[in-house]
Design a protein around this motif. Structure first.
Motif, PDB file in Angstrom:
ATOM      1  N   MET A   1      14.781 -34.079   8.430  1.00  0.00           N
ATOM      2  CA  MET A   1      14.141 -32.792   8.646  1.00  0.00           C
ATOM      3  C   MET A   1      13.563 -32.277   7.339  1.00  0.00           C
ATOM      4  O   MET A   1      14.300 -31.764   6.525  1.00  0.00           O
ATOM      5  N   PRO A   2      12.279 -32.442   7.087  1.00  0.00           N
ATOM      6  CA  PRO A   2      11.685 -31.899   5.867  1.00  0.00           C
ATOM      7  C   PRO A   2      11.574 -30.372   5.906  1.00  0.00           C
ATOM      8  O   PRO A   2      11.243 -29.792   6.937  1.00  0.00           O
ATOM      9  N   LEU A   3      11.842 -29.765   4.790  1.00  0.00           N
ATOM     10  CA  LEU A   3      11.668 -28.331   4.633  1.00  0.00           C
ATOM     11  C   LEU A   3      10.701 -28.100   3.485  1.00  0.00           C
ATOM     12  O   LEU A   3      10.928 -28.574   2.370  1.00  0.00           O
ATOM     13  N   ILE A   4       9.622 -27.384   3.754  1.00  0.00           N
ATOM     14  CA  ILE A   4       8.646 -27.040   2.720  1.00  0.00           C
ATOM     15  C   ILE A   4       8.766 -25.551   2.460  1.00  0.00           C
ATOM     16  O   ILE A   4       8.528 -24.743   3.358  1.00  0.00           O
TER      17      ILE A   4
ATOM     18  N   ARG B   1      17.295 -21.838  12.514  1.00  0.00           N
ATOM     19  CA  ARG B   1      17.279 -22.142  13.951  1.00  0.00           C
ATOM     20  C   ARG B   1      16.507 -23.410  14.272  1.00  0.00           C
ATOM     21  O   ARG B   1      16.827 -24.126  15.217  1.00  0.00           O
ATOM     22  N   VAL B   2      15.447 -23.703  13.509  1.00  0.00           N
ATOM     23  CA  VAL B   2      14.600 -24.850  13.849  1.00  0.00           C
ATOM     24  C   VAL B   2      14.831 -26.070  12.969  1.00  0.00           C
ATOM     25  O   VAL B   2      14.183 -27.095  13.158  1.00  0.00           O
ATOM     26  N   LEU B   3      15.758 -25.968  12.010  1.00  0.00           N
ATOM     27  CA  LEU B   3      16.072 -27.143  11.203  1.00  0.00           C
ATOM     28  C   LEU B   3      16.691 -28.214  12.089  1.00  0.00           C
ATOM     29  O   LEU B   3      17.683 -27.985  12.761  1.00  0.00           O
ATOM     30  N   SER B   4      16.081 -29.383  12.116  1.00  0.00           N
ATOM     31  CA  SER B   4      16.620 -30.484  12.907  1.00  0.00           C
ATOM     32  C   SER B   4      16.024 -31.790  12.409  1.00  0.00           C
ATOM     33  O   SER B   4      15.136 -31.801  11.558  1.00  0.00           O
ATOM     34  N   ARG B   5      16.479 -32.889  12.970  1.00  0.00           N
ATOM     35  CA  ARG B   5      16.014 -34.209  12.557  1.00  0.00           C
ATOM     36  C   ARG B   5      14.543 -34.440  12.896  1.00  0.00           C
ATOM     37  O   ARG B   5      13.873 -35.250  12.257  1.00  0.00           O
ATOM     38  N   ASP B   6      14.049 -33.745  13.893  1.00  0.00           N
ATOM     39  CA  ASP B   6      12.692 -34.022  14.378  1.00  0.00           C
ATOM     40  C   ASP B   6      11.716 -32.883  14.101  1.00  0.00           C
ATOM     41  O   ASP B   6      10.743 -32.702  14.830  1.00  0.00           O
ATOM     42  N   ASP B   7      11.976 -32.098  13.074  1.00  0.00           N
ATOM     43  CA  ASP B   7      11.109 -30.953  12.788  1.00  0.00           C
ATOM     44  C   ASP B   7      10.762 -30.864  11.310  1.00  0.00           C
ATOM     45  O   ASP B   7      11.594 -31.132  10.441  1.00  0.00           O
ATOM     46  N   ILE B   8       9.514 -30.496  11.053  1.00  0.00           N
ATOM     47  CA  ILE B   8       9.071 -30.144   9.709  1.00  0.00           C
ATOM     48  C   ILE B   8       8.906 -28.630   9.692  1.00  0.00           C
ATOM     49  O   ILE B   8       8.172 -28.078  10.515  1.00  0.00           O
ATOM     50  N   VAL B   9       9.596 -27.972   8.777  1.00  0.00           N
ATOM     51  CA  VAL B   9       9.569 -26.509   8.733  1.00  0.00           C
ATOM     52  C   VAL B   9       8.854 -26.047   7.473  1.00  0.00           C
ATOM     53  O   VAL B   9       9.216 -26.440   6.363  1.00  0.00           O
ATOM     54  N   ILE B  10       7.829 -25.227   7.650  1.00  0.00           N
ATOM     55  CA  ILE B  10       7.102 -24.635   6.524  1.00  0.00           C
ATOM     56  C   ILE B  10       7.533 -23.179   6.416  1.00  0.00           C
ATOM     57  O   ILE B  10       7.216 -22.364   7.287  1.00  0.00           O
ATOM     58  N   ALA B  11       8.303 -22.861   5.383  1.00  0.00           N
ATOM     59  CA  ALA B  11       8.758 -21.491   5.154  1.00  0.00           C
ATOM     60  C   ALA B  11       7.727 -20.801   4.265  1.00  0.00           C
ATOM     61  O   ALA B  11       7.764 -20.913   3.043  1.00  0.00           O
ATOM     62  N   ASP B  12       6.787 -20.122   4.893  1.00  0.00           N
ATOM     63  CA  ASP B  12       5.667 -19.484   4.200  1.00  0.00           C
ATOM     64  C   ASP B  12       6.033 -18.035   3.912  1.00  0.00           C
ATOM     65  O   ASP B  12       6.022 -17.186   4.799  1.00  0.00           O
ATOM     66  N   GLY B  13       6.375 -17.765   2.687  1.00  0.00           N
ATOM     67  CA  GLY B  13       6.726 -16.399   2.298  1.00  0.00           C
ATOM     68  C   GLY B  13       6.668 -16.283   0.793  1.00  0.00           C
ATOM     69  O   GLY B  13       6.346 -17.238   0.083  1.00  0.00           O
ATOM     70  N   LEU B  14       6.992 -15.099   0.283  1.00  0.00           N
ATOM     71  CA  LEU B  14       7.035 -14.943  -1.171  1.00  0.00           C
ATOM     72  C   LEU B  14       8.077 -15.874  -1.776  1.00  0.00           C
ATOM     73  O   LEU B  14       7.813 -16.557  -2.751  1.00  0.00           O
ATOM     74  N   ASN B  15       9.269 -15.896  -1.161  1.00  0.00           N
ATOM     75  CA  ASN B  15      10.353 -16.773  -1.614  1.00  0.00           C
ATOM     76  C   ASN B  15      10.469 -16.746  -3.133  1.00  0.00           C
ATOM     77  O   ASN B  15      10.583 -17.782  -3.784  1.00  0.00           O
ATOM     78  N   TYR B  16      10.409 -15.534  -3.689  1.00  0.00           N
ATOM     79  CA  TYR B  16      10.331 -15.379  -5.131  1.00  0.00           C
ATOM     80  C   TYR B  16      11.706 -15.313  -5.791  1.00  0.00           C
ATOM     81  O   TYR B  16      11.814 -15.361  -7.015  1.00  0.00           O
ATOM     82  N   ILE B  17      12.762 -15.235  -4.999  1.00  0.00           N
ATOM     83  CA  ILE B  17      14.111 -15.144  -5.559  1.00  0.00           C
ATOM     84  C   ILE B  17      14.731 -16.532  -5.624  1.00  0.00           C
ATOM     85  O   ILE B  17      14.824 -17.226  -4.618  1.00  0.00           O
ATOM     86  N   LYS B  18      15.142 -16.921  -6.804  1.00  0.00           N
ATOM     87  CA  LYS B  18      15.722 -18.246  -7.027  1.00  0.00           C
ATOM     88  C   LYS B  18      16.928 -18.484  -6.115  1.00  0.00           C
ATOM     89  O   LYS B  18      17.082 -19.557  -5.529  1.00  0.00           O
ATOM     90  N   GLY B  19      17.789 -17.480  -5.987  1.00  0.00           N
ATOM     91  CA  GLY B  19      18.984 -17.627  -5.156  1.00  0.00           C
ATOM     92  C   GLY B  19      18.664 -17.846  -3.692  1.00  0.00           C
ATOM     93  O   GLY B  19      19.377 -18.581  -2.993  1.00  0.00           O
ATOM     94  N   PHE B  20      17.582 -17.229  -3.207  1.00  0.00           N
ATOM     95  CA  PHE B  20      17.194 -17.410  -1.805  1.00  0.00           C
ATOM     96  C   PHE B  20      16.669 -18.821  -1.574  1.00  0.00           C
ATOM     97  O   PHE B  20      16.967 -19.453  -0.560  1.00  0.00           O
ATOM     98  N   ARG B  21      15.893 -19.338  -2.528  1.00  0.00           N
ATOM     99  CA  ARG B  21      15.420 -20.717  -2.397  1.00  0.00           C
ATOM    100  C   ARG B  21      16.599 -21.687  -2.403  1.00  0.00           C
ATOM    101  O   ARG B  21      16.587 -22.704  -1.704  1.00  0.00           O
ATOM    102  N   TYR B  22      17.620 -21.365  -3.179  1.00  0.00           N
ATOM    103  CA  TYR B  22      18.811 -22.215  -3.210  1.00  0.00           C
ATOM    104  C   TYR B  22      19.529 -22.197  -1.860  1.00  0.00           C
ATOM    105  O   TYR B  22      20.010 -23.225  -1.381  1.00  0.00           O
TER     106      TYR B  22
END
Length: 299
Positions: free
Chosen positions: A1-4, A78-99
């Motif tokens: 499951m790739p996460l971008i 909710r959508v993380l799975s073996r057969d899904d690519i998830v694009i988390a499009d947001g500011l995601n500017y906090i290091k701890g949140f990305r972790y």
């Protein structure tokens, strides 16, 4: 499951890049899926403020922003799975949140990696774009000027030297598209077989069965911070150095700039929040906290 995880300044063009990614990935799945059943099962999900129905005004107050972040986190989980690519499009500017997102991806135990796309649009250009969006009533609208400057100030830029920001792909303003081929190879593999991501003890949740676990978590992390402060007090004005923690093979590698107690306490609180539901032995707590500190100090 790739996460971008898409990260960048406000009004930097993150959603435009995310849509480019989604379109290119879906086209490649359609093209290569005929010859590979595993690839044919892949689905691409785009998660952002628009898909979640969130207004940009959520960044005006700390409480609303925290709730919005929690909603993004839940939607990704909710959508993380073996057969899904998830694009988390947001500011995601906090290091701890990305972790946190990195830990969720790793806990899924799927043949994938976590990819960060940092949109490298300069702050001044983002400021101009945001001003135009605020003035253009026909468009989605930009961020409130005060919120915009606050977000720019608080932005914690991804660092490819840390595990949760690696591999890191920087998309510059003049780039026509993100590096699709490199991202595909990192997530899926050029032969359709990306490396298997195995969870480690820091990302596998277990019920805390020991009654004194939280006490040990608090005491162990406090003791290690006290050891760091004592070392720095004994070596005034000196940066760097190594601290050996009893029962841990790897030393704490201090950064070139001495750490203040508030900085260390902030790192400690983040670690406790991420691990309060785990159940480790005291020796493992030391080892995991030392690893976490070293990752933080690399930034």
């Amino acid at each position: 499951m790739p996460l971008i995880i898409v990260s960048g300044y406000p009004s930097a063009g993150k959603t435009t890049r995310s849509l480019q990614l989604k379109e290119a990935l879906e086209a490649r799945i359609a093209r290569e899926g005929a010859a590979d059943s595993r690839i044919s099962r892949l689905k691409v999900h785009l998660i952002n403020d628009q898909t979640l129905g969130l207004s940009r005004n959520v960044y005006h107050t700390a409480r609303a922003e925290k709730d919005a972040r929690a909603e993004e986190y839940s939607a990704v989980k909710r959508v993380l799975s073996r057969d899904d690519i998830v694009i988390a499009d947001g500011l995601n500017y906090i290091k701890g949140f990305r972790y946190q997102l990195y830990c969720e991806a790793k806990a899924v135990q799927t043949p994938s990696c976590v990819v960060k796309v940092h949109v490298g649009t300069p702050a001044d250009k983002c400021r101009q774009i945001n001003k135009q969006l605020l003035e253009d009533k026909d468009k989605d609208g930009g961020y409130d000027e005060e919120d915009f400057e606050n977000l720019i100030f608080r932005y914690e830029e991804p660092n490819g030297m840390t595990r949760w920001d690696s591999p890191l792909f920087t998309v510059l303003d003049e780039d026509k598209t993100p590096p699709i081929d490199q991202i595909w190879d990192a997530m899926i593999g050029s032969d359709g077989k990306a490396k298997v991501v195995r969870p480690n003890q820091a990302t596998v949740l277990k019920p805390a069965t020991e009654q004194n676990y939280l006490y040990e978590l608090d005491k162990t992390t406090s003791d290690i911070l006290a050891q760091i402060m004592t070392y720095q007090k004994d070596h005034p004005g000196e940066g760097g150095g190594e601290i050996t923690v009893s029962g841990v093979d790897k030393p704490i590698e201090l950064p070139a700039t001495p750490m203040t107690l508030p900085q260390l306490q902030r790192i400690r609180r983040q670690f406790i929040t991420l691990n309060r539901q785990h159940n480790f032995s005291k020796a493992r707590l030391k080892e995991i906290f030392v690893d976490y500190l070293n990752d933080q100090f690399l930034r």
